[in-house]
Design an enzyme around this catalytic site. Structure first.
Site, PDB file in Angstrom:
ATOM      1  N   ASN A  83      19.664  15.414  -7.235  1.00  0.00           N
ATOM      2  CA  ASN A  83      19.674  14.073  -6.695  1.00  0.00           C
ATOM      3  C   ASN A  83      18.793  13.149  -7.544  1.00  0.00           C
ATOM      4  O   ASN A  83      18.282  13.552  -8.582  1.00  0.00           O
ATOM      5  CB  ASN A  83      19.210  14.111  -5.231  1.00  0.00           C
ATOM      6  CG  ASN A  83      19.888  13.063  -4.380  1.00  0.00           C
ATOM      7  OD1 ASN A  83      20.083  11.929  -4.806  1.00  0.00           O
ATOM      8  ND2 ASN A  83      20.238  13.439  -3.157  1.00  0.00           N
ATOM      9  N   HIS A 113      -1.139  22.720 -20.595  1.00  0.00           N
ATOM     10  CA  HIS A 113      -2.186  22.435 -21.575  1.00  0.00           C
ATOM     11  C   HIS A 113      -3.328  23.435 -21.415  1.00  0.00           C
ATOM     12  O   HIS A 113      -3.528  23.983 -20.326  1.00  0.00           O
ATOM     13  CB  HIS A 113      -2.705  21.010 -21.377  1.00  0.00           C
ATOM     14  CG  HIS A 113      -1.626  19.981 -21.438  1.00  0.00           C
ATOM     15  ND1 HIS A 113      -1.164  19.460 -22.617  1.00  0.00           N
ATOM     16  CD2 HIS A 113      -0.877  19.408 -20.470  1.00  0.00           C
ATOM     17  CE1 HIS A 113      -0.191  18.606 -22.374  1.00  0.00           C
ATOM     18  NE2 HIS A 113       0.009  18.554 -21.074  1.00  0.00           N
ATOM     19  N   GLY A 140      12.940  17.443  -1.499  1.00  0.00           N
ATOM     20  CA  GLY A 140      12.437  16.239  -2.123  1.00  0.00           C
ATOM     21  C   GLY A 140      10.939  16.271  -2.404  1.00  0.00           C
ATOM     22  O   GLY A 140      10.155  16.817  -1.638  1.00  0.00           O
ATOM     23  N   LYS A 181       8.834  31.550   6.047  1.00  0.00           N
ATOM     24  CA  LYS A 181       9.920  32.174   6.791  1.00  0.00           C
ATOM     25  C   LYS A 181      10.761  33.020   5.859  1.00  0.00           C
ATOM     26  O   LYS A 181      10.968  32.667   4.706  1.00  0.00           O
ATOM     27  CB  LYS A 181      10.802  31.088   7.432  1.00  0.00           C
ATOM     28  CG  LYS A 181      11.918  31.579   8.297  1.00  0.00           C
ATOM     29  CD  LYS A 181      12.677  30.415   8.919  1.00  0.00           C
ATOM     30  CE  LYS A 181      13.733  30.952   9.843  1.00  0.00           C
ATOM     31  NZ  LYS A 181      14.419  29.885  10.556  1.00  0.00           N
TER      32      LYS A 181
END
Length: 185
Positions: A83, A113, A140, A181
């Site tokens: 998305n 780094h 998201g 879970k």
């Protein structure tokens, strides 16, 4: 040994090397073009991604804006979907299995780094590969850090920061991510 070879081998390398700089420039041009293609032209978008990535399945869809470092170190399986505002820093190989879904604003980062500030200030960096199994859904604003592997059938909750590897059939969440879970099949 070239800086690109060192980069792909997980060794310290100079990211300002001429060859690497040019490869990133080409990827920036490709992603800039991709991000400007009309939403009506799904085939052109898919074809551009297939030429940018090292390997893909037939069905690939990414919403703009998409950014990556090289593109050539990204491998996606069949039925890949990302998305809006996905960033994949692919200084090392990034592999996705089949049927992977990525929600908006996910960051997948192979670049890292040195911890030692004197060494870090030299500008050298290194990268660790990331592997994502089949049927993985990344929520998201999740972040996948360098060197992480996720097994099959994993759900990464929104906002999770994944700092270590996990097996299959799990829901992981939090910062740092932990198992919340198990998934029964």
């Amino acid at each position: 040994m070239s800086e690109k070879t060192k980069m792909l081998a997980g060794e310290l390398y100079d990211p300002y090397d001429d060859e690497l700089t040019e490869l990133r420039r080409k990827a920036r041009i490709s992603t800039e073009r991709f991000n400007s293609i009309s939403a009506m032209d799904k085939e052109e978008r898919a074809n551009l991604l297939k030429s940018l990535f090292d390997s893909t399945g037939n069905n690939i869809h990414i919403e703009p804006s998409f950014q990556c470092d090289y593109g050539s170190n990204i491998h996606v399986g069949e039925n890949f979907y990302a998305n809006f505002n996905c960033v994949i820093l692919d200084a090392a190989e990034v592999r996705f299995g089949d049927n992977c879904m990525i929600a908006p604003q996910v960051g997948i980062y192979t670049a890292t780094h040195p911890l030692n500030p004197v060494e870090r200030n030299t500008g050298l960096e290194y990268a660790k590969p990331i592997t994502i199994g089949d049927n993985v859904w990344i929520g998201g604003h999740a972040t996948i850090n360098p060197g992480v592997s996720l097994g099959d059938n994993v759900v990464v909750a929104s906002g999770a920061v994944v700092t270590k590897s996990f097996g299959s059939h799990l829901v992981i969440a939090g910062n740092p991510a932990k198992v919340i879970k198990e998934i029964s099949l």
